[in-house]
Scaffold this motif. Sequence first.
Motif, PDB file in Angstrom:
ATOM      1  N   LYS A   1       2.028   2.098  -3.301  1.00 50.99           N
ATOM      2  CA  LYS A   1       0.922   2.227  -4.251  1.00 50.99           C
ATOM      3  C   LYS A   1       0.950   1.109  -5.296  1.00 50.99           C
ATOM      4  CE  LYS A   1       0.876   7.267  -3.707  1.00 50.99           C
ATOM      5  NZ  LYS A   1      -0.138   7.222  -2.647  1.00 50.99           N
TER       6      LYS A   1
ATOM      7  N   VAL B   1      -1.050  -6.711  -4.528  1.00 46.19           N
ATOM      8  CA  VAL B   1      -1.595  -6.861  -3.175  1.00 46.19           C
ATOM      9  C   VAL B   1      -2.195  -8.252  -3.003  1.00 46.19           C
ATOM     10  CG1 VAL B   1      -3.253  -5.958  -1.507  1.00 46.19           C
ATOM     11  CG2 VAL B   1      -2.048  -4.385  -3.017  1.00 46.19           C
TER      12      VAL B   1
ATOM     13  N   ALA C   1      -8.392  -1.149  -2.323  1.00 44.17           N
ATOM     14  CA  ALA C   1      -8.740  -0.265  -1.229  1.00 44.17           C
ATOM     15  C   ALA C   1      -8.815   1.174  -1.655  1.00 44.17           C
ATOM     16  CB  ALA C   1      -7.728  -0.423  -0.105  1.00 44.17           C
ATOM     17  N   GLY C   2      -8.473   1.495  -2.871  1.00 41.64           N
ATOM     18  CA  GLY C   2      -8.566   2.861  -3.305  1.00 41.64           C
ATOM     19  C   GLY C   2      -9.557   3.062  -4.415  1.00 41.64           C
TER      20      GLY C   2
ATOM     21  N   GLU D   1      -8.679  -7.282   5.207  1.00 39.78           N
ATOM     22  CA  GLU D   1      -7.806  -6.110   5.069  1.00 39.78           C
ATOM     23  C   GLU D   1      -8.535  -4.949   4.433  1.00 39.78           C
ATOM     24  OE1 GLU D   1      -5.055  -3.339   3.203  1.00 39.78           O
ATOM     25  OE2 GLU D   1      -6.354  -4.729   2.124  1.00 39.78           O
ATOM     26  N   ARG D   2      -9.493  -5.253   3.559  1.00 38.75           N
ATOM     27  CA  ARG D   2     -10.235  -4.206   2.861  1.00 38.75           C
ATOM     28  C   ARG D   2     -11.158  -3.440   3.797  1.00 38.75           C
ATOM     29  NH1 ARG D   2     -14.168  -5.133  -2.364  1.00 38.75           N
ATOM     30  NH2 ARG D   2     -12.197  -5.726  -3.334  1.00 38.75           N
TER      31      ARG D   2
ATOM     32  N   PRO E   1      -7.926   1.409   9.054  1.00 38.37           N
ATOM     33  CA  PRO E   1      -6.505   1.433   8.677  1.00 38.37           C
ATOM     34  C   PRO E   1      -5.551   1.342   9.864  1.00 38.37           C
ATOM     35  CG  PRO E   1      -7.724   3.132   7.504  1.00 38.37           C
ATOM     36  CD  PRO E   1      -8.656   2.569   8.525  1.00 38.37           C
TER      37      PRO E   1
ATOM     38  N   GLU F   1      -3.474  -3.682  -7.596  1.00 38.14           N
ATOM     39  CA  GLU F   1      -4.231  -4.708  -6.889  1.00 38.14           C
ATOM     40  C   GLU F   1      -3.700  -6.119  -7.092  1.00 38.14           C
ATOM     41  OE1 GLU F   1      -6.703  -6.916  -4.657  1.00 38.14           O
ATOM     42  OE2 GLU F   1      -6.180  -4.806  -4.538  1.00 38.14           O
TER      43      GLU F   1
ATOM     44  N   ARG G   1       0.833  -1.204   0.000  1.00 42.37           N
ATOM     45  CA  ARG G   1       0.000   0.000   0.000  1.00 42.37           C
ATOM     46  C   ARG G   1       0.872   1.260   0.000  1.00 42.37           C
ATOM     47  NH1 ARG G   1      -4.557  -2.141  -1.817  1.00 42.37           N
ATOM     48  NH2 ARG G   1      -5.687  -3.425  -0.322  1.00 42.37           N
ATOM     49  N   ARG G   2       1.949   1.216   0.761  1.00 41.70           N
ATOM     50  CA  ARG G   2       2.829   2.384   0.847  1.00 41.70           C
ATOM     51  C   ARG G   2       3.450   2.709  -0.510  1.00 41.70           C
ATOM     52  NH1 ARG G   2       7.961   2.904   5.040  1.00 41.70           N
ATOM     53  NH2 ARG G   2       8.291   5.141   4.825  1.00 41.70           N
TER      54      ARG G   2
ATOM     55  N   HIS H   1      -3.969   3.999  -0.078  1.00 40.85           N
ATOM     56  CA  HIS H   1      -4.450   2.648  -0.337  1.00 40.85           C
ATOM     57  C   HIS H   1      -4.772   2.546  -1.819  1.00 40.85           C
ATOM     58  CE1 HIS H   1      -4.774   2.275   3.983  1.00 40.85           C
ATOM     59  NE2 HIS H   1      -4.973   0.985   3.801  1.00 40.85           N
TER      60      HIS H   1
END
Length: 421
Positions: free
Chosen positions: A144, A150, A414-415, A337-338, A342, A147, A141-142, A410
């Motif tokens: 970016k 991830v 998540a984004g 996690e979704r 956070p 998906e 996530r950090r 995220h």
Amino acid sequence: MGSSGRGRALDTYREVIGLTGPLLPGVSFLGRLPTATIQFGSVLLVARTSGSLAAAGLTGGAPAVGQVLCGPLVGRLADRHGQRTVVLAFSVANALAITALVGGALAGLATPWLALLGACAGASVPLVGPLACARLVALARRHKAPEPVVGAAFSFESTLDEVSFVLGPALVGLAAVLAHPAHALLAAALLVALCGGAFALHPTAAVTRSAAVRRTGAPGRMPRTVHSLRAALALQGAMFGACQAGVTALTERLGRPEQAGLVYAAMGVMSAVAGLAMAAVPARVGLPARRRAATAAAFALSLPLLWTDSLAGLYAVVTVLGVAYAPHLITVFGLTERVVPPARPAEAMAVATSALVAGQALAVAVTGRLAETYGPAAAFGAASLAAALACALALTARTGSYAARETPGHAGVAGRPRTRS
């Protein structure tokens, strides 16, 4: 899986390894091996030193109780203070607890004291597996990451868990045959101290510490959706525990009890392969759809167990059943996690793992008696029932309840805005 799918999966896993470097996966794998050895190792140790299977069973079940009760605390502390200090402290404590259990068994302590030491060994588990997963996803996530990366992170960590829980008991069994179960548990104590400590001190732990420092105010409430996901994991654990009891009973009935461990290993290997293959599933197939497919497959593939009465048939059915195990696990962790706040990822992963352990431990205890009284089919029937309930949960869950979090940093699922599957 076609050549293009394999190539895409390999490229994705290269990106996953690139987030951490090659050292961390090896350290985290070795650091989680002791968790896989404690329960089986304590059973063999106490059976050898006391000659009592009842005492061995009680002591062997105690680590699961300790982990279920204290696992969420480990995750909560890691979220608040970062993983470095928490994992380091629990790794040392776990090494001491395992050593104390070995010393107590060799000294001939009474069963209640051995069970207490076993519970301490379970309560002090540093949960390297769930925390490694939380750390890897946080890194993705950090940076970016898209998906698929991830998702591959969850697949990769799940595969490491599967392999550890196959290899751990096998190594304990080998040590028991060649020498003494105490040697395997003492090796586990050394391994958790060294590799758990190395995992805690790895530079990537800084991402969890910096995230903890940035958090201010309330950590956020867990949504109701997460309880359904934990129930799904408990049911998956129950399914696996019931299968364990059924496999043990059937191999004993066939006069081949030594084959039980190899049957479990076959399921674990197939599950690990299926977990790795999840990286090749197209991103357009959403997590809810994957969950529904995995639970439906688990239910359908478990039914032949009810009519299995030969060793060859058992190997075939259980191995094929492994195809559904890791995909469901990976998907439910991904959904968890979704939806969680956070500020509470490690706690969420720890509680999810505790739910899985609790379901398995309870099912082993209950279905073991069923199998003893009514035969292996009774335990296998309980496994199919657990799979059916997990499938019902997946089918009745509202897709909108797994809407992605709209938080900065995220990427991927998540984004994104809500999608339907």
